[in-house]
Motif scaffolding. Structure first.
Motif, short mmCIF file in Angstrom:
data_model
loop_
_atom_site.label_atom_id
_atom_site.label_comp_id
_atom_site.label_asym_id
_atom_site.label_seq_id
_atom_site.Cartn_x
_atom_site.Cartn_y
_atom_site.Cartn_z
N SER A 179 0.85 -1.19 0.00
CA SER A 179 0.00 0.00 0.00
C SER A 179 0.89 1.24 0.00
CB SER A 179 -0.94 0.00 1.22
OG SER A 179 -1.88 1.05 1.13
N TYR A 190 6.23 -4.66 -10.35
CA TYR A 190 5.94 -6.09 -10.54
C TYR A 190 7.20 -6.93 -10.37
CZ TYR A 190 4.81 -10.56 -12.54
OH TYR A 190 4.67 -11.92 -12.72
N ASP A 206 -5.91 -9.20 -4.73
CA ASP A 206 -6.13 -7.82 -5.13
C ASP A 206 -7.37 -7.32 -4.38
OD1 ASP A 206 -6.67 -5.39 -6.27
OD2 ASP A 206 -6.99 -6.16 -8.31
N HIS A 250 -8.26 -4.18 -4.14
CA HIS A 250 -8.58 -2.82 -4.57
C HIS A 250 -9.34 -2.79 -5.89
CE1 HIS A 250 -8.40 1.35 -3.90
NE2 HIS A 250 -7.26 1.66 -4.47
N ASP A 251 -8.91 -3.60 -6.85
CA ASP A 251 -9.57 -3.70 -8.16
C ASP A 251 -9.69 -2.34 -8.85
OD1 ASP A 251 -10.77 -5.18 -10.25
OD2 ASP A 251 -12.77 -4.63 -9.57
N ARG A 259 -4.39 0.18 -11.58
CA ARG A 259 -3.03 -0.27 -11.25
C ARG A 259 -3.02 -1.72 -10.79
NH1 ARG A 259 -2.68 4.90 -8.49
NH2 ARG A 259 -1.36 6.35 -9.64
N THR A 260 -3.96 -2.08 -9.89
CA THR A 260 -3.94 -3.44 -9.37
C THR A 260 -4.41 -4.44 -10.41
OG1 THR A 260 -6.17 -3.22 -8.41
CG2 THR A 260 -4.30 -2.61 -7.01
N ARG A 274 -2.17 -7.66 -11.28
CA ARG A 274 -2.68 -9.03 -11.19
C ARG A 274 -2.69 -9.72 -12.55
NH1 ARG A 274 -8.49 -6.94 -10.27
NH2 ARG A 274 -9.68 -7.82 -12.02
N HIS A 296 -9.42 -11.49 -6.83
CA HIS A 296 -9.66 -10.06 -6.63
C HIS A 296 -11.04 -9.83 -6.03
CE1 HIS A 296 -11.57 -10.68 -10.59
NE2 HIS A 296 -12.34 -9.64 -10.28
#
Length: 336
Positions: free
Chosen positions: A22, A58, A71, A73-74, A77-78, A82, A94
């Motif tokens: 985070s 990554y 994941d 957050h979805d 970026r995430t 993923r 996710h």
């Protein structure tokens, strides 16, 4: 809101190594959560900016050889990260944000006022999909007696007298649809000071504009303390929060921070609604202040302008309505 879920995962699977990725400001929430929880910060404005930055991030993540990736957050970026993990055949899951149900919740016509799954449950569902079902059991980031006040920068706050009431007020939020009118909140402050001569009011809010508002409030009220002016950072604010008798907050981060240290929160809801699943951890509806209006809720996050133009959802709430909830919490604590 992730804290209770990560705590459950770490404590119920003690042989598992958990890494939370985070922004840096979230570190105090996880650093001492459990011995097998680590924290990794990511600066998306500089080090990991843009697509090259995400690729660099990554590579850094892949080097840790994770066995599963959640994941929670979805967002764009995430989703990209993923996707990279999936291409490399990692086990990935996710969050389901139940967007369709939330759209019906905030619809202008044919509104369906139905409780949506909480974020806590949504996070837990991701872990279950990865093969780690958890039972959500969490009380506080601190021991029962709260954080160590002796660690606070302000010597004045290093001891709480037994006869004092410590009341927190967080009058700000990211979006205007979630902000109670300042003049009415100030009226609440004066009501509390008048009713409780031994009370200290702690005002939370660290933005430049927020600090100016709080300066004006605290100037003529010596029992009001602007927290960011006397403490250093989130770690100290959490310690102080853990000793509050009650927190008055908007639907905002401070509602969740107080919840994470086992403090009852009187939450004030305007354009948003607890049914969207964002109420604080273990906070019941008996301490929520809100009006039943046909237009409510009109927004999941409070970022839409009031189509009525009168913000009736907030302007119809009186300081006395909030005061009543605060008094119920204080009376309950006194009887314990």
């Amino acid at each position: 809101m992730l804290v209770p879920v990560v705590h459950a995962l770490a404590t119920q699977y003690p042989d598992l190594r958990v890494t939370v990725l985070s922004r840096q400001q979230a570190r105090p929430l996880f650093d001492d959560l459990a011995p097998n929880v680590g924290f990794m910060d990511a600066d998306f404005r500089k080090e990991y900016k843009g697509l090259p930055g995400l690729n660099a991030l990554y590579r850094r993540l892949k080097a840790k050889h994770f066995t599963a990736v959640a994941d929670m957050h979805d967002v764009l970026r995430t989703k990209y990260l993923r996707m990279r993990f999936s291409f490399d055949r990692y086990q990935v899951a996710h969050i389901n944000k139940h967007r369709a149900g939330k759209r019906r919740l905030v619809a202008k016509d044919n509104k369906r006022l139905v409780q949506q799954p909480t974020s806590f449950q949504n996070y837990a569902d991701v872990l279950a999909e990865l093969g780690f079902p958890v039972k959500l059991e969490f009380t506080s980031l601190f021991p029962r007696q709260g954080g160590n006040l002796r660690l606070l920068t302000s010597r004045e706050l290093q001891e709480k007298k037994s006869f004092q009431q410590w009341i927190g007020i967080a009058p700000f939020a990211a979006h205007q649809g979630k902000v109670y009118p300042y003049d009415r909140m100030l009226r609440l402050v004066d009501l509390l000071l008048g009713k409780h001569p031994n009370a200290r009011i702690f005002l939370f809010g660290a933005g430049r504009r927020e600090r100016k508002v709080l300066d004006e409030w605290c100037g003529p009220r010596p029992r009001c303390i602007q927290v960011p002016a006397v403490l250093s950072g989130l770690s100290e604010e959490l310690i102080l929060m853990s000793h509050l008798d009650v927190m008055v907050s908007m639907d905002s981060a401070n509602m969740h921070l107080a919840s994470a240290v086992d403090v009852p929160v009187v939450s004030v809801w305007g354009a948003t609604h607890p049914y969207a699943g964002f109420a604080g951890w273990r906070q019941g509806d008996d301490t929520q202040v809100q009006l039943s209006l046909p237009c409510r809720p009109c927004s999941v996050f409070g970022n839409k302008p009031c189509y009525r133009g009168d913000m009736a959802c907030m302007n119809g709430i009186t300081p006395e309505m909030i005061l009543e909830k605060v008094e119920l919490v204080l009376d309950h604590k006194n009887r314990r």
